[in-house]
Scaffold this motif. Structure first.
Motif, short mmCIF file in Angstrom:
data_model
loop_
_atom_site.label_atom_id
_atom_site.label_comp_id
_atom_site.label_asym_id
_atom_site.label_seq_id
_atom_site.Cartn_x
_atom_site.Cartn_y
_atom_site.Cartn_z
N ALA A 1 0.83 -1.21 0.00
CA ALA A 1 0.00 0.00 0.00
C ALA A 1 0.86 1.26 0.00
O ALA A 1 0.56 2.23 -0.71
CB ALA A 1 -0.93 -0.01 1.21
N MET A 2 1.95 1.23 0.77
CA MET A 2 2.85 2.38 0.81
C MET A 2 3.47 2.61 -0.56
O MET A 2 3.50 3.75 -1.07
CB MET A 2 3.94 2.13 1.85
N THR A 3 3.96 1.55 -1.18
CA THR A 3 4.60 1.67 -2.49
C THR A 3 3.62 2.19 -3.53
O THR A 3 3.95 3.11 -4.29
CB THR A 3 5.16 0.30 -2.93
N LEU A 4 2.43 1.62 -3.58
CA LEU A 4 1.44 2.06 -4.57
C LEU A 4 1.02 3.51 -4.34
O LEU A 4 0.89 4.29 -5.30
CB LEU A 4 0.22 1.15 -4.52
N THR A 5 0.83 3.88 -3.09
CA THR A 5 0.42 5.25 -2.78
C THR A 5 1.50 6.25 -3.14
O THR A 5 1.22 7.30 -3.75
CB THR A 5 0.06 5.38 -1.28
N LEU A 6 2.74 5.94 -2.80
CA LEU A 6 3.83 6.86 -3.12
C LEU A 6 4.04 6.96 -4.63
O LEU A 6 4.28 8.06 -5.15
CB LEU A 6 5.12 6.42 -2.42
N ARG A 7 3.95 5.86 -5.33
CA ARG A 7 4.09 5.91 -6.80
C ARG A 7 2.95 6.70 -7.43
O ARG A 7 3.17 7.44 -8.39
CB ARG A 7 4.18 4.51 -7.37
N SER B 1 3.62 10.21 -7.26
CA SER B 1 4.87 10.55 -7.95
C SER B 1 6.01 10.87 -6.98
O SER B 1 6.84 11.74 -7.22
CB SER B 1 4.66 11.73 -8.91
N VAL B 2 6.04 10.14 -5.87
CA VAL B 2 7.11 10.28 -4.89
C VAL B 2 7.99 9.04 -5.01
O VAL B 2 7.49 7.92 -4.94
CB VAL B 2 6.55 10.39 -3.45
N PRO B 3 9.30 9.22 -5.22
CA PRO B 3 10.17 8.05 -5.32
C PRO B 3 10.23 7.28 -4.00
O PRO B 3 10.36 7.87 -2.93
CB PRO B 3 11.55 8.63 -5.67
N VAL B 4 10.12 5.97 -4.09
CA VAL B 4 10.14 5.11 -2.90
C VAL B 4 11.61 4.83 -2.57
O VAL B 4 12.25 4.02 -3.21
CB VAL B 4 9.37 3.79 -3.15
N THR B 5 12.11 5.51 -1.56
CA THR B 5 13.52 5.37 -1.19
C THR B 5 13.64 4.48 0.05
O THR B 5 12.64 4.06 0.63
CB THR B 5 14.12 6.76 -0.88
N GLY B 6 14.86 4.26 0.46
CA GLY B 6 15.13 3.45 1.64
C GLY B 6 14.57 4.05 2.91
O GLY B 6 14.28 3.33 3.88
N HIS C 1 11.38 16.64 1.16
CA HIS C 1 11.04 15.29 1.64
C HIS C 1 10.19 15.31 2.90
O HIS C 1 9.66 14.28 3.31
CB HIS C 1 12.32 14.48 1.92
N LEU C 2 10.08 16.46 3.51
CA LEU C 2 9.45 16.59 4.82
C LEU C 2 8.00 16.10 4.85
O LEU C 2 7.65 15.22 5.64
CB LEU C 2 9.52 18.05 5.26
N ILE C 3 7.16 16.63 3.99
CA ILE C 3 5.73 16.31 4.01
C ILE C 3 5.45 14.85 3.64
O ILE C 3 4.72 14.16 4.37
CB ILE C 3 4.93 17.29 3.11
N PRO C 4 6.02 14.33 2.55
CA PRO C 4 5.72 12.92 2.21
C PRO C 4 6.18 11.94 3.29
O PRO C 4 5.46 10.98 3.61
CB PRO C 4 6.48 12.67 0.91
N VAL C 5 7.34 12.18 3.89
CA VAL C 5 7.83 11.28 4.93
C VAL C 5 6.97 11.39 6.18
O VAL C 5 6.60 10.38 6.79
CB VAL C 5 9.32 11.56 5.26
#
Length: 135
Positions: free
Chosen positions: A27-33, A36-41, A102-106
């Motif tokens: 769910a996290m990966t799909l939502t971030l993609r 349009s937010v890159p899924v980083t470590g 990166h503040l808001i998405p994280v």
């Protein structure tokens, strides 16, 4: 006999826990993609943090499940406080150290995963409390 019951309890928790972590990760990966937010470590680190913390707290809480219902409730409540306080500290460190972009998405991802694991922990613990015949 208590040992086998304890071991069975651990294994009965492991599958739903791992399935929940996988669903949260997907769910996290799909939502971030989708956003349009890159899924980083960093995002995977948040998921791993909550996974390890939840697993450790449940192992500690469920150790007294069959023996002392009051101790189980105390540990459940303490676990909620521990998770909240540790998570506030981790979130504060992240907010201070991250760049503005990166503040808001994280922060949003962190809070949503916290709430998801909180719901999982609460439903699991309440279900265990209801299993007691004299509870």
């Amino acid at each position: 006999m208590a040992r086998s019951t304890e071991a069975a309890g651990r294994w009965s928790f492991l599958f739903p826990f791992l399935a929940f972590v996988v669903v949260c990760g997907a769910a996290m990966t799909l939502t971030l993609r989708f956003a349009s937010v890159p899924v980083t470590g960093l995002y995977w680190g948040v998921l791993i943090y909550f996974g390890l913390l939840t697993f450790a707290l449940h192992a500690w809480q469920e150790r007294v499940h069959g023996t002392d219902p009051k101790a189980f409730v105390r540990r459940f409540m303490a676990g909620l406080v521990i998770k909240m306080m540790l998570s506030l500290v981790v979130l504060l460190v992240l907010l201070v150290s991250l760049s503005r972009e990166h503040l808001i998405p994280v922060a949003i991802t962190f809070v949503l995963i916290y709430l998801a694991f909180l719901a999982f922990s609460t439903s699991r613990s309440v279900g265990l409390m209801r299993q007691r015949p004299n509870a």
